[in-house]
Write an enzyme that holds these catalytic residues in place. Structure first.
Site, short mmCIF file in Angstrom:
data_model
loop_
_atom_site.label_atom_id
_atom_site.label_comp_id
_atom_site.label_asym_id
_atom_site.label_seq_id
_atom_site.Cartn_x
_atom_site.Cartn_y
_atom_site.Cartn_z
N GLU A 132 -27.85 -7.55 -24.05
CA GLU A 132 -26.72 -8.40 -23.72
C GLU A 132 -27.14 -9.86 -23.60
O GLU A 132 -28.22 -10.18 -23.11
CB GLU A 132 -26.12 -7.94 -22.40
CG GLU A 132 -25.84 -6.46 -22.42
CD GLU A 132 -24.75 -6.04 -21.50
OE1 GLU A 132 -24.13 -6.92 -20.87
OE2 GLU A 132 -24.52 -4.84 -21.41
N CYS A 166 -27.40 -17.22 -21.50
CA CYS A 166 -28.22 -16.36 -20.64
C CYS A 166 -28.84 -15.29 -21.53
O CYS A 166 -28.14 -14.53 -22.20
CB CYS A 166 -27.33 -15.76 -19.56
SG CYS A 166 -28.22 -14.69 -18.42
N CYS A 173 -34.61 -2.66 -16.75
CA CYS A 173 -35.61 -3.34 -15.92
C CYS A 173 -36.28 -2.33 -15.01
O CYS A 173 -35.64 -1.40 -14.52
CB CYS A 173 -34.93 -4.43 -15.08
SG CYS A 173 -36.12 -5.43 -14.14
N CYS A 177 -34.44 -3.83 -8.00
CA CYS A 177 -33.76 -4.54 -6.91
C CYS A 177 -32.47 -3.77 -6.58
O CYS A 177 -31.73 -3.38 -7.48
CB CYS A 177 -33.44 -5.97 -7.34
SG CYS A 177 -34.93 -6.86 -7.84
N CYS A 180 -28.87 -4.90 -7.94
CA CYS A 180 -28.72 -5.30 -9.35
C CYS A 180 -28.37 -4.12 -10.23
O CYS A 180 -29.01 -3.07 -10.18
CB CYS A 180 -30.03 -5.93 -9.82
SG CYS A 180 -30.06 -6.28 -11.59
N CYS A 400 -24.04 -12.67 -13.17
CA CYS A 400 -25.40 -12.29 -12.79
C CYS A 400 -25.47 -10.86 -12.28
O CYS A 400 -24.68 -10.46 -11.44
CB CYS A 400 -25.91 -13.16 -11.65
SG CYS A 400 -26.21 -14.83 -12.11
N1 SAH Z 1 -35.35 -10.28 -13.52
C1 SAH Z 1 -35.27 -11.67 -13.29
C2 SAH Z 1 -34.21 -12.35 -14.12
C3 SAH Z 1 -32.90 -11.61 -14.31
S1 SAH Z 1 -31.91 -11.41 -12.88
C4 SAH Z 1 -35.06 -11.95 -11.81
O1 SAH Z 1 -34.77 -11.03 -11.07
O2 SAH Z 1 -35.22 -13.08 -11.41
C5 SAH Z 1 -31.24 -13.04 -12.70
C6 SAH Z 1 -30.72 -13.35 -11.30
O3 SAH Z 1 -29.57 -12.56 -11.01
C7 SAH Z 1 -31.74 -13.07 -10.21
O4 SAH Z 1 -31.87 -14.20 -9.37
C8 SAH Z 1 -31.11 -11.92 -9.44
O5 SAH Z 1 -31.49 -11.96 -8.09
C9 SAH Z 1 -29.63 -12.15 -9.66
N2 SAH Z 1 -28.80 -10.96 -9.48
C10 SAH Z 1 -29.11 -9.68 -9.77
N3 SAH Z 1 -28.07 -8.88 -9.49
C11 SAH Z 1 -27.07 -9.66 -9.01
C12 SAH Z 1 -25.73 -9.41 -8.55
N4 SAH Z 1 -25.20 -8.20 -8.56
N5 SAH Z 1 -25.00 -10.48 -8.14
C13 SAH Z 1 -25.50 -11.72 -8.17
N6 SAH Z 1 -26.75 -12.01 -8.59
C14 SAH Z 1 -27.53 -11.00 -9.00
FE1 SF4 Z 2 -34.77 -6.60 -12.69
FE2 SF4 Z 2 -32.32 -7.02 -11.73
FE3 SF4 Z 2 -34.42 -7.24 -10.10
FE4 SF4 Z 2 -34.03 -9.10 -12.02
S1 SF4 Z 2 -32.68 -8.67 -10.28
S2 SF4 Z 2 -35.96 -8.04 -11.49
S3 SF4 Z 2 -33.14 -7.80 -13.65
S4 SF4 Z 2 -33.74 -5.35 -11.14
#
Ligand code: SAH
Ligand code: SF4
Length: 411
Positions: A132, A166, A173, A177, A180, A400
């Protein structure tokens, strides 16, 4: 051949309103970890040096390599037949040997009411696995974050004056987290350099972006953890800088805090690397370990130590991203703690606040708008530069952390 502007062969355009109901027809297999090239011989992804070597092997003069790079990265041709700067015989010979341009293709488009577009991009494997990519006209204030980039579209004949793309670095991944959606996929596979850079070139093509004239920022904040696919990620950056002609100062890479990756990043020449964003997301190690299990391996101090090794350009700042989870990370005492933490790092830094975007199966709540505003004000009052990221494309699951939706729906 007649083409609708912005639409390419085999591409569907889905006009989806706020209520997204079905994302049908995309057959996606998630059971492969195969390298991107498979048995195909792909030109897209090779830099000018490799293309030159290829041409020399064909018995051609070295400058043909530069012509080829020009054709696929600047003129954005997607088939050998189009590259008429090369002699016909040479093109036919390359094709007979199995060579093709092989640029990733946009195969599905979701359009948001706010102008954001989310794409499913078919990579370079033959398994129809998509990644994506998101196009945000006028950005989401997460790039410069301070409005300094605002401009008008007047005189350009375009409906946007600047845009942010983006970009994804992996399918799924591994980092897990808790807030996410991408995490729910697990890691399916790494993207190749061509697949990462190809998302950008395909979107440029769709929107007629003119490199050098249009203001486009790239954020490597799509699916995946770029620093767990370090070599391909940095090779993609080099392609985008050297072959496509973009400035690395208009690129930002976000990491969840992969210390060995940050240490390698610190070794990159400053003029050839993107800006760095760290997903802090919590005021302390206790909360961070809860919502980002990776923190048990690399706690905040270890991440900050690694970040200190990065030599910053003049006026460059490190971004700390901070996802506000209702009741979990959005309380006033958290804001005070974040302000202390950021100041203690001694780094020139800013904080980018992101209100959590909900997703199915994730048991957090969105922060109240008042809590978001209070958090922002508290940080500002402590002298910490702070910006609020505008949610873009929520209706099409492009915001995000929402980049998983279609993959699941269509599998
Ligand atoms: N993996 C990398 C980059 C992709 S995620 C990272 O984690 O930094 C990009 C951003 O989206 C990160 O700052 C993450 O904390 C945020 N993010 C992930 N899930 C989210 C959600 N459900 N709502 C808002 N931000 C989110
Ligand atoms: Fe992976 Fe989502 Fe954590 Fe970024 S925020 S490192 S995409 S699990």
């Amino acid at each position: 051949m007649f083409r609708l502007p912005g639409l390419h062969e085999g591409e569907k355009c889905s006009m989806l309103g706020p209520a997204v109901t079905s994302h049908n027809s995309q057959l996606i297999r998630l059971d492969t970890n195969s390298p991107a090239e498979g048995s195909r011989r792909l030109l897209f992804g090779l830099d000018a040096v490799s293309l030159t070597a290829r041409m020399v092997e064909e018995g051609e003069p070295a400058w043909r390599g530069r012509q080829l790079a020009e054709a696929i990265y600047r003129q954005r041709f997607t088939s050998l037949e189009e590259i008429t700067t090369l002699p016909k015989q040479l093109r036919q010979r390359l094709a007979a040997e199995g060579w093709e341009v092989g640029r990733p293709r946009i195969v599905q488009v979701f359009q948001s009411v706010d102008g954001t577009e989310r794409y499913l991009v078919q990579g370079q494997t033959e398994d129809r696995q998509t990644v994506e990519t998101v196009w945000m006209p006028e950005g989401d204030d997460g790039e410069t974050g301070d409005g300094s980039d605002l401009d008008t579209a007047e005189g350009t004949g375009k409906s946007w004056s600047r845009a942010t793309i983006c970009v994804s670095s992996q399918v799924g991944c591994a980092v897990n987290c808790q807030f996410c959606l991408t995490a729910k996929l697990g890691l399916q596979r790494n993207l190749s350099a061509g697949e990462i850079a190809g998302q950008v070139v395909a979107v440029f093509d769709r929107h007629g972006v003119e490199v050098g004239r249009d203001r486009v920022n790239l954020v490597f904040m799509g699916m995946g953890e770029p620093f767990l696919n370090y070599d391909n990620f940095m090779a993609a950056v080099r392609l985008l800088v050297e072959e496509v002609g973009l400035s690395p100062q208009r690129m930002t890479v976000s990491t969840s805090g992969i210390v060995p990756g940050i240490e390698r990043f610190a070794e990159e020449p400053a003029e050839a690397r993107p800006k760095l964003a760290i997903s802090l997301n919590a005021p302390n190690d206790v909360v961070r370990s809860e919502i980002m299990p990776i923190n048990r391996k690399w706690p905040i101090e270890a991440v900050v130590d690694a970040v200190r090794q990065v030599r910053l350009r003049t006026r460059e700042r490190i971004t700390f991203e901070y996802v506000l989870l209702g009741g979990v990370t959005d309380r006033p005492e958290h804001a005070a703690e974040v302000a202390r933490l950021v100041r203690r790092t001694g780094l020139p830094a800013k904080v980018n606040l992101i209100a959590w975007n909900p997703g199915p199966g994730i048991a957090y709540t969105m922060p109240q708008p008042e809590a978001v505003e209070a958090f922002r004000r508290a940080l500002a009052a402590e002298g910490v530069p702070v910006y609020l990221r505008r949610p873009r494309g929520r209706d099409i699951y492009a915001a995000c952390g929402q980049l998983k939706r279609t993959v699941e729906d269509s599998a």
